[in-house]
Write a protein that holds these residues in place. Structure first.
Motif, short mmCIF file in Angstrom:
data_model
loop_
_atom_site.label_atom_id
_atom_site.label_comp_id
_atom_site.label_asym_id
_atom_site.label_seq_id
_atom_site.Cartn_x
_atom_site.Cartn_y
_atom_site.Cartn_z
N SER A 675 0.95 -1.16 0.00
CA SER A 675 0.03 0.13 -0.07
C SER A 675 0.67 1.28 -0.01
O SER A 675 1.87 1.38 0.38
N GLU A 676 0.12 2.27 -0.50
CA GLU A 676 0.90 3.68 -0.25
C GLU A 676 -0.21 4.65 0.33
O GLU A 676 -1.21 4.76 -0.15
N ASN A 677 0.10 5.25 1.53
CA ASN A 677 -0.67 5.89 2.19
C ASN A 677 -0.34 7.55 1.98
O ASN A 677 1.08 7.52 2.48
N ILE A 678 -0.97 8.62 1.71
CA ILE A 678 -0.69 9.79 1.78
C ILE A 678 -1.77 10.61 2.57
O ILE A 678 -2.75 10.54 2.37
N SER A 679 -1.32 11.40 3.28
CA SER A 679 -2.07 12.37 4.21
C SER A 679 -1.54 13.71 4.42
O SER A 679 -0.58 13.92 4.55
N TYR A 680 -2.37 14.58 4.41
CA TYR A 680 -2.00 16.08 4.86
C TYR A 680 -3.26 16.85 5.61
O TYR A 680 -4.40 16.38 5.34
N GLY A 681 -2.72 17.43 6.49
CA GLY A 681 -3.74 18.30 7.27
C GLY A 681 -3.52 19.64 7.78
O GLY A 681 -2.05 19.90 7.79
N ILE A 682 -4.45 20.11 8.36
CA ILE A 682 -4.08 21.48 9.10
C ILE A 682 -4.63 21.35 10.31
O ILE A 682 -5.88 20.94 10.59
N VAL A 683 -4.17 22.04 11.46
CA VAL A 683 -4.64 22.15 12.91
C VAL A 683 -4.73 23.58 13.05
O VAL A 683 -3.69 24.29 13.03
N TYR A 684 -5.90 24.12 13.39
CA TYR A 684 -6.27 25.53 13.75
C TYR A 684 -6.57 25.68 15.13
O TYR A 684 -7.71 25.24 15.69
N GLU A 685 -5.67 26.32 16.04
CA GLU A 685 -6.05 26.54 17.47
C GLU A 685 -5.58 27.75 18.09
O GLU A 685 -4.84 28.21 18.43
N PRO A 686 -6.68 28.85 17.61
CA PRO A 686 -6.51 30.23 17.76
C PRO A 686 -6.25 30.54 19.18
O PRO A 686 -6.88 30.07 20.10
N ALA A 687 -5.16 31.43 19.63
CA ALA A 687 -4.98 31.71 21.06
C ALA A 687 -5.92 32.78 21.46
O ALA A 687 -6.33 32.95 22.67
N SER A 688 -6.75 33.35 20.63
CA SER A 688 -7.74 34.24 20.81
C SER A 688 -9.08 33.66 21.20
O SER A 688 -9.79 34.32 21.98
N ILE A 689 -9.23 32.57 20.89
CA ILE A 689 -10.39 31.58 21.56
C ILE A 689 -10.14 30.32 22.37
O ILE A 689 -9.52 29.47 21.66
N ASP A 700 -5.39 9.38 1.18
CA ASP A 700 -5.55 8.86 -0.05
C ASP A 700 -4.57 7.46 0.22
O ASP A 700 -3.33 7.57 0.16
N ILE A 701 -5.31 6.55 0.19
CA ILE A 701 -4.72 5.07 0.30
C ILE A 701 -4.92 4.22 -0.93
O ILE A 701 -6.00 4.15 -1.24
N GLU A 702 -3.87 3.70 -1.22
CA GLU A 702 -3.92 2.73 -2.63
C GLU A 702 -3.30 1.55 -2.16
O GLU A 702 -2.10 1.44 -1.64
N ILE A 703 -4.08 0.27 -2.34
CA ILE A 703 -3.41 -1.04 -1.94
C ILE A 703 -3.44 -1.80 -3.27
O ILE A 703 -4.28 -1.83 -4.13
N ASP A 704 -2.53 -2.36 -3.51
CA ASP A 704 -2.35 -3.46 -4.58
C ASP A 704 -1.90 -4.81 -4.27
O ASP A 704 -1.53 -5.00 -3.13
N ASN A 705 -2.35 -5.56 -5.30
CA ASN A 705 -2.20 -7.02 -4.88
C ASN A 705 -3.04 -7.40 -3.96
O ASN A 705 -2.66 -8.33 -2.87
N SER A 706 -4.13 -6.75 -3.68
CA SER A 706 -5.00 -7.17 -2.56
C SER A 706 -5.57 -8.47 -2.73
O SER A 706 -5.79 -9.19 -3.36
N ILE A 707 -5.46 -9.14 -1.41
CA ILE A 707 -5.94 -10.54 -1.13
C ILE A 707 -7.55 -10.29 -1.08
O ILE A 707 -8.13 -9.41 -0.29
N THR A 708 -8.24 -11.09 -1.76
CA THR A 708 -9.85 -11.07 -2.02
C THR A 708 -10.33 -12.19 -2.22
O THR A 708 -9.90 -12.96 -2.88
N THR A 709 -11.67 -12.42 -1.80
CA THR A 709 -12.39 -13.52 -2.50
C THR A 709 -13.55 -12.57 -3.32
O THR A 709 -13.97 -11.55 -2.74
N VAL A 710 -13.85 -13.16 -4.57
CA VAL A 710 -14.77 -12.45 -5.38
C VAL A 710 -16.08 -12.30 -4.77
O VAL A 710 -16.70 -11.15 -4.87
#
Length: 910
Positions: A675-689, A700-710
Motif C-alpha cells: 500500500s501507499e498512504n498519503i495524508s496531509y492536514g491542518i490544525v487551527y487552534e487560535p490563541a484568541s479563542i 489517500d490510500i492505494e492497496i495493490d495485490n490485494s487479497i480478496t475473495t470475489v
C-alpha cells in the motif's frame, strides 16, 4: 531513573501543542504530581504513530477517547463503542445469526477490512480471535474487557514502518489503567423499550501501591440476552420471500400419479396440517403458498456471556521498571437458526421403500425425480454455541541509560492464545436417517451399516416424527480451533545530537513474532457418507487448518527539527522511518514512512505524511482447510435464461431458496498486499479563542495485490452477465445451484480517499464546564479494480453504495456535548450514517440517512456513590430497509435493530 507517568498527561500536552484531533473530551493529570522533573528539559512523551518520545508535535493524526467517553456510551462492550467512530466502516458485531460474527467483534478502519487495522494494547500486539468454522485473522475486541481500559488512541494513518504489518488503514492503541490506587465496584442493567436484550454487567477494579510497586486487579462479568427476528417489524418476514416447504413436507415422486386421484403439480404434494398422513385423503396438491419462514425465531442480536480477570503489576527497581500483565477472558455466545431443511432426495442416494412402516402410498420413492422439502421442526432449532477462552501473559522491562543524554529503552515479551470450542446442536445424522427411511433394513444397502443400526427406529416422513426418531437421528457436532502468538519487541529512543532548531531524536528496535493457528473440525461431520451420497450429517464438512509463520524485524525512526522560531516558521520538523521484515512464508520486505510538521505561526500547524505499507497473508488465508458454508444470494438466472451465462438453465427454473452452498479454502501461493498512504492536514487552534480547535486531514490510500475473495453474488453476476467465472458454479439438471467455489487470491487493487474534520470547543459558563465536539468523515473515493479472467480490468465504484453486509456512505459524523456542574454531568451524543444506494435486480433503491440520538446523566452523591442513567437511540430508530441483505432485511454490520435502549449503573468507590 525512568519515572512512571500517567498516560493522560500525554494527551494534555498534545492538546496544548495543537496536535490531538480528538472529538471527545479528555482528562488531564499533571505529570508533576507524580514526580516528573521538568527542570532539565521539556517533557518528552510518546503517542501512537511514533516510537520517539518527543516534546514537539507529530505529523500523524491521532484521536483520543478518554475514560469519560468510554463510560458515556452506556454499553458494556468495547467494540460497540469503537465501531461508532465515523472513521470505522461495517464491522462484525453481535447482530444476526447466519454467516455473521459468531460472537466476535471487529474493527474496520476506513472500510478497508478488519485485517488491515492493527490493534495494540499498551503499545503491543494482541492475539487474533477464534471463530466458528475456523479462527480469525483479526483481533476480536470481545477478548479485551472494557473494565481494564483507561483510554484509547486511534492513529488514522498508515504505520507499517513503525509497527509492522496490518497497519495499512491505521492503528487502535488501547491503554489499560496504570498507577491505579483504590477500589470500585459497578453494577449495570439495561434493556430495550421492547422488553428484550436484557443486559447485566458487574465490574470490580482494585489497585494499590505495595512498597514502590503498583498492583492492579480487575474482574468483570456481563450477560446479554438476545433480540429475536419476530420482535421487530423490520426483521419478522424476509423481504426476499419465504422458503419453499412446510413442516408437513413437500414430496415429489413420479410414481404418486398412479395412487392419487388428483393432478400432481411440479411442486408435488403436501399433507394438510394436523391430519394423519397414513390417510391418503389428507394429501393434496402443493401450491406456491406452501412456504415456511425459516428466519422466524432467529436472532437479530445474539446472546453473550463474558467473564474476565486481569492482573497487572508495575515494579520499579533502581534504574529499571518491570511490567507484568496477565489476562483470562471467557466468552460464551450462540446463534439460533431454523430447524434443519431436509436434504432427502433420490439424487443423493435416499429412498423410501414400499413398506407400510415408513410409507402409506404403496409405491417406492426413489430415483432422480424423488425429492422431499421440509423443515424438520420436530428436531428443534439449530444452535451454534461458542466457548472462547483467551489467555495472555506479558512481561516487560524499561529504563534509561546515560549515553551523554538519557536514552530510554524497553523490552516486552508476550505469549497469548485464543482457544475456541464450538458446538452445533440439533443437526441430523443423514446416514442414520437413510437407514431409518429403509425401516432399519440393513439389507437395502450394499455395505455393512455397522454401528448405525444401534438404536435404529423406522422413520415415517409422512407424519410428525416421534421423540424416538429424533433421539436416533439428532446429531451434535463439536469443533475446536486455537490461535497462538508469541511476540518479543525491544526498543531504544533518545537524542542523537542538537541542531539549532532542536534535538535530533532517534528510535530503533527489533521484533520477533510467531503466529500459529490450528483448526480441528468434527471428525464425524467430515466422514464420507456411507448410506447416502451427499453428506454424513447436515452440518457442512470442512478440512482442518494447521499452519504457522514467523518473522524477524528491525526498524529505525528519526525526528529532525529543521527550523524554530524564525519568520513564518515557528517550527518545522521532518520525521522518517523504515522497517525491514523477514517472513518465513514469502521472504523479506522493506517499508518506509516520511512526515513533516510545519507551524508557520503559533495558531496554525500543517502536517503531511507519506507511508508504504504491507499486509502479509494470514494463516487463515494461506492454510485454511477447504470448508463448506452457505451464502444468501439472488440467482440472476432464476426465471431468466436469456443472459449469456444462463445458457443451459431451464426456462422454467425458479430459485427455490436464497441460501446456497459455498466452498472456500486457503491459498499457499498468496503474496503480501502492498500500500501507499498519503495524508496531509491542518490544525487551527487560535490563541484568541480559548478551548477551540479545528482540524482537517485528507487521506489517500492505494492497496495493490490485494487479497480478496470475489464473493458468491459477484461470481453469479459475472457469470450471468459476461459468461466468465461460470466454472465456479455447479447446477443440477433443474438449474438449481448446488455449489459455488470461492477462495482468496491476489487479484484486485483498492483506492480509498477522503477527509476528516474535527471541531472542538471547551469553555465554562452557566456555572459549569462544557465540552462540544463534532467529527465528520467524508469518503470521496472508494474504487476496487478487479482483474477479469481475460486479463482486462473493471472498476467497481463503491462510493455511496450499499452491498451485502457492507455500506460505503459518503458521510459519517458524530456530535457530542457534555455539561459538568458540581456532582452532576449531563451528556448528549449523536451518530449520523449517510445515505447510500443499493442495486436490487437491476433497480437502484435509496437507503436513507440514519441518525441516532443518545442522552446520559451522571450524579456523584459523594466520593463513594455514583449513579448513571441513560437512553441510547431515544427515537427508537430502526435500520433502513435493505433488499440486498437477504433474509435479515438490513445491513447488520453497519446498523443494528436493537432500538431504544435504557440503562442504569451504580458505582461504589472505597
Amino acid at each position: 531513573m525512568n519515572v512512571r507517568k500517567p498516560r493522560l498527561s500525554i494527551i494534555a500536552l498534545s492538546i496544548l501543542l495543537g496536535l490531538n484531533n480528538s472529538v471527545f473530551a479528555q482528562e488531564s493529570t499533571s505529570a508533576a504530581e507524580h514526580g516528573q522533573n521538568h527542570e532539565d528539559a521539556p517533557e518528552r512523551v510518546q503517542v501512537t504513530g511514533s516510537r520517539i518520545k518527543r516534546s514537539s508535535d507529530s505529523p500523524s493524526p491521532v484521536q483520543d477517547i478518554s475514560l469519560k467517553d468510554l463510560n458515556q456510551k452506556g454499553v458494556v462492550s468495547l467494540g460497540e463503542i469503537l465501531q461508532e467512530l465515523p472513521s470505522v466502516g461495517a464491522s462484525l458485531n453481535g447482530n444476526g445469526s447466519a454467516g455473521t460474527s459468531h460472537g466476535s467483534s471487529s474493527l474496520n478502519l476506513r472500510s478497508l477490512g478488519e485485517n488491515r487495522s492493527l490493534i495494540l494494547v499498551n503499545g503491543h500486539r494482541w492475539v487474533n480471535g477464534a471463530g466458528t468454522r475456523g479462527f480469525r485473522d483479526f483481533v476480536d475486541l470481545n477478548t479485551i474487557p472494557k473494565a481494564i481500559v483507561k483510554r484509547v488512541e486511534v492513529l488514522q494513518d498508515g504505520a507499517t514502518a513503525i509497527y509492522g504489518a496490518d497497519a495499512i488503514a491505521g492503528v487502535m492503541n488501547i491503554y489499560t489503567h496504570d498507577e491505579y490506587v483504590g477500589a470500585e465496584i459497578s453494577t449495570y442493567y439495561g434493556e430495550t423499550s421492547h422488553g428484550d436484550k436484557e443486559t447485566l454487567n458487574l465490574d470490580m477494579l482494585w489497585g494499590n501501591d505495595i512498597g514502590d510497586a503498583n498492583v492492579l486487579f480487575s474482574m468483570s462479568y456481563s450477560d446479554s440476552e438476545p433480540v429475536y427476528t419476530q420482535a421487530r417489524e423490520l426483521t419478522a418476514v424476509p423481504l426476499n420471500g419465504l422458503s419453499s416447504g412446510t413442516p408437513e413436507g413437500l414430496f415429489r415422486e413420479a410414481n404418486l400419479a398412479s395412487v392419487l386421484d388428483f393432478e400432481i403439480p411440479t411442486l408435488g404434494i403436501t399433507r394438510n396440517a394436523g391430519q394423519d398422513g397414513s390417510d391418503l385423503d389428507s394429501w393434496r396438491a402443493a401450491t406456491s403458498g406452501d412456504t415456511y419462514n425459516r428466519y422466524d425465531n432467529n436472532y437479530v442480536v445474539g446472546p453473550q456471556e463474558l467473564f474476565s480477570t486481569y492482573l497487572q503489576a508495575i515494579i520499579p527497581f533502581d534504574s529499571t521498571e518491570m511490567r507484568v500483565e496477565a489476562l483470562y477472558n471467557r466468552r460464551e455466545s450462540d446463534q439460533q437458526f431454523s430447524p434443519v431443511l431436509s436434504v432427502v432426495r433420490g439424487s443423493r442416494g435416499f429412498s423410501i421403500p414400499n413398506n407400510p412402516l415408513v410409507n402409506p402410498f404403496g409405491v417406492e420413492f426413489s430415483g432422480s425425480d424423488f425429492q422431499h422439502t421440509s423443515f424438520i421442526t420436530e428436531n428443534d432449532y439449530r444452535v451454534n454455541a461458542q466457548v472462547v477462552e483467551t489467555l495472555r501473559f506479558g512481561v516487560g522491562l524499561e529504563g534509561e541509560v546515560d549515553l551523554g543524554d538519557f536514552w530510554s529503552w524497553d523490552a516486552f515479551l508476550s505469549v497469548a492464545s485464543n482457544k475456541g470450542e464450538f458446538t452445533s446442536y440439533n443437526q441430523l445424522h443423514l446416514d442414520k436417517l437413510a437407514l431409518g427411511l429403509q425401516a432399519c433394513d440393513a439389507s437395502a444397502f450394499d455395505v455393512d451399516v455397522g454401528s448405525l443400526a444401534q438404536g435404529c427406529v423406522p422413520i415415517n416422513l409422512f407424519n410428525p416424527l416421534s421423540d424416538e426418531v429424533i433421539d436416533y437421528i439428532n446429531f451434535t457436532g463439536r469443533d475446536e480451533n486455537e490461535a497462538k502468538q508469541l511476540d518479543f519487541t525491544a526498543n531504544i529512543s533518545g537524542v542523537l545530537f542538537e541542531l539549532p532548531a532542536g534535538e535530533v531524536a532517534l528510535a530503533a528496535g527489533i521484533e520477533y513474532r510467531r503466529e500459529e493457528g490450528v483448526d480441528t473440525p468434527d471428525s464425524t461431520i467430515n466422514d464420507a457418507p456411507l448410506l447416502n451420497t451427499y453428506r454424513t450429517t447436515s452440518s457442512s464438512p470442512r478440512y482442518g487448518t494447521d499452519g504457522s509463520y514467523n518473522l524477524k524485524e528491525a526498524y529505525v525512526e528519526l525526528a529532525i527539527p529543521l527550523l524554530r522560531e524564525v519568520t513564518m516558521a515557528e517550527y518545522l520538523e521532518l520525521s522518517v522511518a523504515t522497517r525491514y521484515s523477514d517472513y518465513s512464508t514469502f521472504g523479506s520486505t522493506t517499508n518506509s514512512k516520511a512526515g513533516i510538521q510545519y507551524k508557520p505561526v503559533q495558531d496554525v500547524s500543517l502536517r503531511a505524511t507519506w507511508a508504504e505499507g504491507f499486509r502479509a497473508p494470514s494463516i487463515l488465508e494461506l492454510y485454511e482447510g477447504e470448508r463448506f458454508t452457505f451464502s444468501a444470494v439472488i440467482d440472476p438466472c432464476s426465471g431468466n435464461n436469456s443472459s449469456v451465462g444462463c445458457a443451459g438453465v431451464p426456462a422454467s427454473y425458479v430459485q427455490p431458496d436464497s441460501n446456497v452452498q459455498l466452498r472456500t479454502g486457503g491459498n499457499r501461493l498468496l503474496q503480501p498486499e502492498t500500500s501507499e498512504n498519503i495524508s496531509y492536514g491542518i490544525v487551527y487552534e487560535p490563541a484568541s479563542i480559548d478551548g477551540f480547535s479545528i482540524t482537517l486531514d485528507w487521506f489517500d490510500i492505494e492497496i495493490d495485490n490485494s487479497i480478496t475473495t470475489v464473493g458468491a453474488q459477484s461470481i453469479l453476476d459475472t457469470c450471468a452477465n459476461t459468461g466468465r467465472a461460470c466454472d465456479s458454479i455447479t447446477r443440477d439438471g433443474s438449474g438449481e445451484i448446488l455449489e459455488i467455489i470461492d477462495g482468496p487470491i491476489n487479484l484486485n487493487s483498492l483506492k480509498v480517499a477522503g477527509v476528516d474534520s474535527v471541531i472542538r470547543y471547551t469553555d465554562s459558563f452557566w456555572q459549569g464546564d462544557w465540552d462540544f465536539s463534532l467529527t465528520i468523515s467524508k469518503l470521496s473515493t472508494y474504487e476496487e479494480t478487479s482483474v477479469l479472467s481475460d486479463g482486462s480490468t473493471v472498476v467497481d465504484d463503491k462510493l455511496g453504495q450499499a452491498r451485502s453486509r457492507e455500506a460505503y456512505p459518503e458521510w459519517r459524523s458524530s456530535f457530542s456535548t457534555r455539561y459538568e456542574r458540581g456532582p452532576m454531568t449531563l451528556a448528549y451524543s449523536l451518530r449520523h450514517i449517510g445515505d447510500t444506494t443499493e442495486t436490487f435486480q437491476g433497480e437502484e433503491l435509496h437507503i436513507r440517512t440514519t441518525v441516532y440520538h443518545n442522552i446520559n446523566a451522571v450524579y456523584e452523591f459523594d466520593e463513594q456513590w455514583t449513579w448513571t442513567v441513560g437512553v441510547n437511540n431515544i427515537g427508537d430508530k430502526q435500520p433502513p430497509t435493505s433488499r440486498t441483505n437477504a433474509n435479515i432485511n438490513f445491513d447488520q454490520n453497519t446498523y443494528n435493530a436493537i432500538g431504544r435502549f435504557m440503562y442504569t449503573k451504580v458505582s461504589y468507590r472505597f
